[in-house]
Motif scaffolding. Sequence first.
Motif, mmCIF file in Angstrom:
data_model
loop_
_atom_site.group_PDB
_atom_site.id
_atom_site.type_symbol
_atom_site.label_atom_id
_atom_site.label_comp_id
_atom_site.label_asym_id
_atom_site.label_seq_id
_atom_site.Cartn_x
_atom_site.Cartn_y
_atom_site.Cartn_z
ATOM 1 N N HIS A 6 0.827 -1.202 0.000
ATOM 2 C CA HIS A 6 0.000 0.000 0.000
ATOM 3 C C HIS A 6 0.861 1.251 0.000
ATOM 4 N N GLU A 7 1.921 1.269 0.824
ATOM 5 C CA GLU A 7 2.803 2.434 0.882
ATOM 6 C C GLU A 7 3.526 2.633 -0.446
ATOM 7 N N VAL A 10 1.193 4.380 -2.759
ATOM 8 C CA VAL A 10 1.115 5.814 -2.454
ATOM 9 C C VAL A 10 2.368 6.515 -2.956
ATOM 10 N N ARG A 11 3.533 5.877 -2.770
ATOM 11 C CA ARG A 11 4.781 6.457 -3.248
ATOM 12 C C ARG A 11 4.742 6.695 -4.748
ATOM 13 N N LEU A 60 8.666 8.925 2.455
ATOM 14 C CA LEU A 60 7.218 8.826 2.583
ATOM 15 C C LEU A 60 6.872 7.876 3.715
ATOM 16 N N LYS A 61 5.955 8.308 4.593
ATOM 17 C CA LYS A 61 5.444 7.447 5.650
ATOM 18 C C LYS A 61 3.936 7.595 5.688
ATOM 19 N N ARG A 62 3.262 6.455 5.594
ATOM 20 C CA ARG A 62 1.807 6.521 5.526
ATOM 21 C C ARG A 62 1.141 6.302 6.874
ATOM 22 N N THR A 63 1.664 5.368 7.666
ATOM 23 C CA THR A 63 1.005 5.006 8.913
ATOM 24 C C THR A 63 1.668 5.661 10.105
ATOM 25 N N ALA A 98 4.092 12.641 5.061
ATOM 26 C CA ALA A 98 3.417 11.638 5.881
ATOM 27 C C ALA A 98 1.928 11.924 5.912
ATOM 28 N N VAL A 99 1.174 10.863 6.049
ATOM 29 C CA VAL A 99 -0.274 10.985 6.194
ATOM 30 C C VAL A 99 -0.632 11.271 7.643
ATOM 31 N N LEU A 126 -5.183 11.904 1.088
ATOM 32 C CA LEU A 126 -5.401 10.905 0.048
ATOM 33 C C LEU A 126 -6.862 10.872 -0.390
ATOM 34 N N PRO A 133 -2.636 10.788 -3.690
ATOM 35 C CA PRO A 133 -2.565 12.075 -2.986
ATOM 36 C C PRO A 133 -3.319 13.147 -3.752
#
Length: 537
Positions: A6-7, A10-11, A60-63, A98-99, A126, A133
């Motif tokens: 998933h990350e 997003v990347r 990038l960091k999503r969580t 980051a999210v 997102l 994004p």
Amino acid sequence: MSGKVHENAVRDALASRLALIEPGLRCVATEYRLPSRVGAGGRIDILARDSTGSFVIIELKRTEAAAEVALHELHKYVELFRREKGIGPADVRVVLAAVEWRGLHAAFSQAAREWSMDLRGYRLTLKDDGVTPIAADRVQPLAEATVRELTPIQLLVQTRTGNLDAIWRWALRELQAAGVRHMVGFEVAHPTYDPGIYLVLGRMSPLVSDMASGNEDGCGTVDNGEWEEEVFDVSDAPPGYEAEHRAQGWLCRSFNSFQIELGHPHVLAQLAADPDWTIRAVRRTGVYTDEVLYPDDEVLFDAQCGGLSDVKYSGSARVDHPARWQRLLDRLNRALAGNADWARIVHAWCRELTAAEDSVELTCHIYNPCDLPAAVAFGWPSRWLEFVPMGLCVARAAGKPARTLQCVLAWNGLGIDVPSAFECAYQDPMKWIIARNGGVAWETDLEFLRLLGLRYVVLETIEGERLPRQVDWDDDDWLVRREPDRVDGAGVAWSGVLPLAKWVHDNRRGLDLLATWLRSEAGISMPTGTLERAPRG
């Protein structure tokens, strides 16, 4: 879809939409591999270039969980990128996208302030698909944390009823209305005088300080929703403590049935040392309610000689802790004010320590009242040594002999008698009292010492060496060391530098006369622990 997959999605979506972060930003590579000859390598999520040609490393960091390791990885990637690819700091920038920022904001803020690289943060929004994004909003670092510290704005509040709770409730109410959130109060008792609380105000927040800022003439108004329109003169406030001085003025002007006496760190130091006064408990508000960080003995120490006083200071620091070392130098400078002879040599000696040894630890104890008549009036003869100026600085480094710098008052063997010198310098006791109350007695004190043949000198002792050396300046402003000219039954002596004890022995009669004169004219009792104040303006 798994978290990593998933990350990555997003990347890839962000790599094609870098204009969301910054116009002109273009992707060079994703998952850019960084080999390493010094340990584990890594992969940069997105390597980009901006419109000026600078490389931009985007992590990038999503969580929330992943965000907590983001800064560690960024530090590693930047170091490897520069080391392995030969990229200078002028050609690289860093972006953290980051999210979730809740667990990241504080650490990011510190890194943005202290890291030498250009570091910027963006909060990604997102689409409903959880991948694409649609916005990247700039995240500003948190403001620098406000340093909470006690201040020299202090006062003693006493009550005949003995109801200390009433004092504390009144002080809290009025001072909180003035913007004071952090404060300690020492409950004090005396067999003769009324009990009370010695209040020490803490630093006010910058916002409140700005609201309380004064005009060019040193006066200002404060209005935080609870204050009435008031104007307080801050011309006599300690520099940097104008807001707290105004808050003290507000407290003193509010209606009450208590007796109030303005204090000072040196007053508190004498109260704490006086066997007739007892400090029974410490009351707290604000950050000082945390007794683990602020135990009673440390709070009392800091309030009287931890760096607030221009008379007394005790502290320590290591050269390899630059922030604490600089604070020690600043506080030494404050405590040595009005005594150029000591200040010049002590600071030059500290510079020598800085240049010679990174791991040196310095401990300092300074008592610099710059008011010899006070030593006579309040200390002669039984407590004389408690009031005589002194300084002791001890430097220790592993594997090296300790170095000790001793600051003393010495005699040149000349000078006129004590009462005549006092008359020439001050004229009469009341002019001395006026100078003390105005914080300018130190100016005349230098002339008083000169007439007596007294001067401030500095001696240095090296561990393992038998004799001290006098430290002074040469014509080129370099520190020089002088070996003793004489060592005999009278002690160690240099040309023009005799022990203060020798001067005291030869001038006992004059000291008796001056002590009697000062006490009779100024209403000072024999030394039994009388509070006295000698701050310099």
